[in-house]
Design a protein around this motif. Structure first.
Motif, PDB file in Angstrom:
ATOM      1  N   GLY A  60     -17.619  46.632  18.072  1.00  0.00           N
ATOM      2  CA  GLY A  60     -16.585  46.873  18.777  1.00  0.00           C
ATOM      3  C   GLY A  60     -15.434  46.725  18.921  1.00  0.00           C
ATOM      4  N   PRO A  61     -14.321  47.540  18.802  1.00  0.00           N
ATOM      5  CA  PRO A  61     -13.062  46.976  18.635  1.00  0.00           C
ATOM      6  C   PRO A  61     -12.657  46.670  20.086  1.00  0.00           C
ATOM      7  N   SER A  62     -12.735  45.890  20.518  1.00  0.00           N
ATOM      8  CA  SER A  62     -11.760  45.144  22.021  1.00  0.00           C
ATOM      9  C   SER A  62     -10.623  44.779  21.659  1.00  0.00           C
ATOM     10  N   SER A  63      -9.929  44.166  20.678  1.00  0.00           N
ATOM     11  CA  SER A  63      -8.389  44.003  20.550  1.00  0.00           C
ATOM     12  C   SER A  63      -7.702  44.218  19.619  1.00  0.00           C
ATOM     13  N   GLU A  64      -6.730  43.801  19.405  1.00  0.00           N
ATOM     14  CA  GLU A  64      -5.958  43.801  17.661  1.00  0.00           C
ATOM     15  C   GLU A  64      -6.986  42.883  16.755  1.00  0.00           C
ATOM     16  N   ALA A  65      -6.823  41.482  17.250  1.00  0.00           N
ATOM     17  CA  ALA A  65      -6.834  40.476  16.417  1.00  0.00           C
ATOM     18  C   ALA A  65      -8.526  39.963  16.393  1.00  0.00           C
ATOM     19  N   MET A  66      -9.302  40.131  15.334  1.00  0.00           N
ATOM     20  CA  MET A  66     -10.462  39.527  15.165  1.00  0.00           C
ATOM     21  C   MET A  66     -10.592  37.597  14.930  1.00  0.00           C
ATOM     22  N   HIS A  67     -11.278  37.669  15.413  1.00  0.00           N
ATOM     23  CA  HIS A  67     -11.378  36.135  15.425  1.00  0.00           C
ATOM     24  C   HIS A  67     -12.743  35.769  14.315  1.00  0.00           C
ATOM     25  N   ILE A  92     -16.693  53.871   6.879  1.00  0.00           N
ATOM     26  CA  ILE A  92     -15.866  53.185   7.830  1.00  0.00           C
ATOM     27  C   ILE A  92     -15.725  54.624   8.434  1.00  0.00           C
ATOM     28  N   PHE A  93     -16.259  55.180  10.257  1.00  0.00           N
ATOM     29  CA  PHE A  93     -15.920  55.899  11.142  1.00  0.00           C
ATOM     30  C   PHE A  93     -15.674  55.567  12.483  1.00  0.00           C
ATOM     31  N   SER A  94     -15.075  55.852  12.930  1.00  0.00           N
ATOM     32  CA  SER A  94     -14.502  56.032  14.406  1.00  0.00           C
ATOM     33  C   SER A  94     -15.018  56.625  15.202  1.00  0.00           C
ATOM     34  N   ASP A  95     -16.092  56.285  15.953  1.00  0.00           N
ATOM     35  CA  ASP A  95     -16.855  57.215  16.543  1.00  0.00           C
ATOM     36  C   ASP A  95     -16.027  58.710  17.585  1.00  0.00           C
ATOM     37  N   SER A 110     -17.460  51.275  17.148  1.00  0.00           N
ATOM     38  CA  SER A 110     -17.664  52.226  18.323  1.00  0.00           C
ATOM     39  C   SER A 110     -16.173  51.757  19.559  1.00  0.00           C
ATOM     40  N   ASP A 111     -15.118  52.505  19.571  1.00  0.00           N
ATOM     41  CA  ASP A 111     -13.775  52.638  20.496  1.00  0.00           C
ATOM     42  C   ASP A 111     -14.175  53.236  21.346  1.00  0.00           C
ATOM     43  N   ASP A 115     -11.302  48.307  30.222  1.00  0.00           N
ATOM     44  CA  ASP A 115      -9.808  48.473  31.025  1.00  0.00           C
ATOM     45  C   ASP A 115      -8.683  48.917  29.443  1.00  0.00           C
ATOM     46  N   LEU A 116      -9.371  49.942  28.689  1.00  0.00           N
ATOM     47  CA  LEU A 116      -8.708  50.634  27.859  1.00  0.00           C
ATOM     48  C   LEU A 116      -8.468  52.012  27.862  1.00  0.00           C
ATOM     49  N   THR A 117      -7.264  52.437  27.628  1.00  0.00           N
ATOM     50  CA  THR A 117      -7.116  53.840  27.381  1.00  0.00           C
ATOM     51  C   THR A 117      -7.922  54.077  25.917  1.00  0.00           C
ATOM     52  N   LEU A 118      -7.882  55.612  25.617  1.00  0.00           N
ATOM     53  CA  LEU A 118      -8.639  56.155  24.333  1.00  0.00           C
ATOM     54  C   LEU A 118      -7.489  55.817  23.412  1.00  0.00           C
ATOM     55  N   GLU A 119      -6.119  56.216  23.612  1.00  0.00           N
ATOM     56  CA  GLU A 119      -5.481  55.669  22.077  1.00  0.00           C
ATOM     57  C   GLU A 119      -5.759  54.259  22.279  1.00  0.00           C
ATOM     58  N   GLN A 120      -5.815  53.883  22.711  1.00  0.00           N
ATOM     59  CA  GLN A 120      -5.774  51.764  22.381  1.00  0.00           C
ATOM     60  C   GLN A 120      -7.125  51.345  21.740  1.00  0.00           C
ATOM     61  N   ALA A 121      -7.511  52.054  21.852  1.00  0.00           N
ATOM     62  CA  ALA A 121      -9.418  51.883  21.957  1.00  0.00           C
ATOM     63  C   ALA A 121      -9.350  52.584  20.128  1.00  0.00           C
ATOM     64  N   TYR A 122      -8.938  53.547  19.956  1.00  0.00           N
ATOM     65  CA  TYR A 122      -8.581  54.206  17.912  1.00  0.00           C
ATOM     66  C   TYR A 122      -7.565  53.052  17.677  1.00  0.00           C
ATOM     67  N   SER A 123      -6.914  52.627  18.669  1.00  0.00           N
ATOM     68  CA  SER A 123      -5.632  52.063  17.423  1.00  0.00           C
ATOM     69  C   SER A 123      -6.097  50.077  17.464  1.00  0.00           C
ATOM     70  N   TYR A 124      -6.997  50.226  18.352  1.00  0.00           N
ATOM     71  CA  TYR A 124      -7.618  49.301  17.659  1.00  0.00           C
ATOM     72  C   TYR A 124      -9.454  48.731  16.582  1.00  0.00           C
ATOM     73  N   THR A 125      -9.539  49.915  16.535  1.00  0.00           N
ATOM     74  CA  THR A 125     -10.406  50.484  15.195  1.00  0.00           C
ATOM     75  C   THR A 125      -9.528  50.488  13.698  1.00  0.00           C
ATOM     76  N   LEU A 126      -8.167  51.085  13.735  1.00  0.00           N
ATOM     77  CA  LEU A 126      -7.681  50.987  12.671  1.00  0.00           C
ATOM     78  C   LEU A 126      -7.264  49.848  12.100  1.00  0.00           C
TER      79      LEU A 126
END
Length: 475
Positions: free
Chosen positions: A167-174, A238-241, A200-201, A209-220
């Motif tokens: 679930g891509p909720s931020s740019e950086a993963m830990h 790998i697929f984006s919903d 699962s963007d 509290d994300l826009t669709l564009e932000q969610a998809y950019s986090y996916t990439l």
């Protein structure tokens, strides 16, 4: 796939009441449909466990026609109620008051899954001809559903495929986010099977509290970190919903079939949804369930519906797949099998949670060597004593020490890990020395990951995310 839990909410008596009602309905459905005995027994066991939790919390038995009010009934004190809900796990919340972390043996009973025992690990070793991964050897992947069935199929040259997600909720993963991918990569290598990875963007747009564009950019961005784990491009999709749902009628048809077979009452019981949740949240579990079925990916499996799926994931994702396993036989698919991992602890201790808003709660994959050293030294919860003298005399506690916990995840050498445990427990090794050992393991691990990620170009990401035939030996 849902990310590491981010909610803070507890289970209210009303949510527990709704869970019992939904589970009771599931038991009745299974019995009416002459479901297999083990499936009915597992559902009944879950129902009894929920009723026991309700009685402990409320001080009285569950009554179907008597939902709880806001106040706690009965004679139990607040502290008893709190104690009853010390360990709570769902796809968004993980809560425990124990510095050792969640009691996973109790969780196995509560969820009705099976423990990964020595016999199963030996069977995996025999089937693959490979030494079991350290996550198996050390109980980090500790629970399963139907793994023996997957091995039966594999030994009889029958196909299966892997499915996991992020679930891509931020740019950086830990580091914690890497755990399922490290293990899935090993599974892909030793079994030589295709893999689908769901980003699962759509879920993150619905919950955050994300826009669709932000969610998809986090996916990439997250896809680059996932690819850097070393997955085989010829065997991995790998697929984006947000992107794939519109491209694959097979995928969307399965989503709709699942939606038709799950009632609102059931999802309320399983996921704790309320009347004020948006309908997107209520319908999302069907989207996470759909990749469990092979004909969601016609470009890979054509129209085959008989290929079983194996899902490595953290155990907080299990509610999604309990629902999926209930639906699968009713729409003509095999039930997905699962391998469950424990949770990766926050630096501050296993009873706290990692948070993207608190950069000191974990080691991020973007951290420099200096940041890693500083975080471990300043923030890693210690199982050591208050003074050097006391520590030398009484020794440290590895069960609560975060540096030692992190080493169980990332130090490959079993003998070295056992020696560290012995030295720290006896007091021969001090907390500072243990932290230095961890820093020496993590700095090169993160640096190597960063180097591999840097080599992942936009073109490589696009290739991984292009729907296409994958390479595998079964037809």
């Amino acid at each position: 796939m849902a990310d590491m839990p981010s909610g803070e909410s507890c289970t209210s008596p009303l949510e527990l009441f709704n869970s019992i009602a939904a589970q009771g309905e599931l038991v009745r459905t299974l019995k009416a449909g002459n479901a297999p005995k083990d499936e009915i027994d597992s559902a009944v066991k879950m129902l009894l466990s929920l009723k026991m939790s309700y009685k402990t919390a409320m001080g009285e038995d569950y009554k179907a026609d008597c939902p709880p009010g806001n106040s706690t009934a009965g004679s139990k004190s607040d502290s008893d109620t709190t104690k009853a809900s010390e360990d709570f796990v769902d796809p968004w919340t993980v809560r425990t008051s124990s510095a050792k972390g969640i009691d996973y043996d109790k969780l196995i009973v509560q969820f009705g899954s099976s423990k990964i025992d020595k016999e199963l690990i030996n069977r995996i070793e025999k089937a693959t001809g490979q030494r079991p991964h350290r996550f198996l050897r050390r109980g980090i992947f500790f629970s399963h559903r139907d793994m023996n069935q997957v091995l039966d199929a594999y030994e009889n040259k029958k196909p299966f495929y892997l499915y996991t997600g992020r679930g891509p909720s931020s740019e950086a993963m830990h580091l914690g986010h890497l755990v399922p991918f490290i293990f899935t990569k090993w599974l892909q290598d030793v079994f030589d099977v295709p893999l689908v990875i769901q980003m699962s963007d759509d879920e993150k747009y619905l919950w955050k509290d994300l826009t669709l564009e932000q969610a998809y950019s986090y996916t990439l961005e997250n896809a680059k970190d996932i690819i850097a784990c070393g997955f085989d491009i010829n065997k991995t999709f790998i697929f984006s919903d947000l992107e794939f749902m519109g491209q694959s009628p097979g995928f969307y048809k399965n989503v709709v079939k699942i939606q038709k077979h799950v009632t609102f009452n059931q999802v309320k019981g399983i996921f704790g949804f309320t009347d004020s949740d948006c309908i997107g949240k209520i319908s999302f579990p069907a989207v996470q369930a759909a990749p469990s079925f092979s004909n969601s990916f016609p470009m890979i499996f054509r129209d085959r519906t008989d290929i079983q799926c194996l899902i490595p994931c953290a155990i907080d994702q299990d509610p999604y797949f309990r629902m999926t396993r209930d639906v699968a036989p009713r729409i003509g698919h095999p039930k997905p099998a699962l391998l469950h991992s424990t949770f990766f602890p926050a630096l501050q201790g296993a009873q706290t949670k990692m948070s993207a808003s608190d950069p000191n709660s974990s080691i991020f994959l973007t951290d420099t060597a200096k940041q890693i050293k500083s975080k471990v030294n300043k923030h890693a919860f210690s199982g050591g004593r208050d003074t050097v003298e006391e520590h030398r005399q009484f020794g440290g506690n590895c069960e609560v020490d975060v540096s030692f916990m992190y080493l169980t995840f990332f130090l490959e050498d079993d003998d070295k890990l056992e020696q560290i445990k012995k030295d720290y427990t006896s007091g021969a090794m001090l907390t500072g020395e243990l932290k230095k050992t961890l820093i020496d393991v993590l700095q090169p691990l993160v640096a190597e990951h960063q180097a591999r990620r840097k080599a992942v170009t936009e073109e490589v990401v696009k290739e991984f995310m292009t729907p296409r035939q994958l390479s595998f030996h079964f037809q």
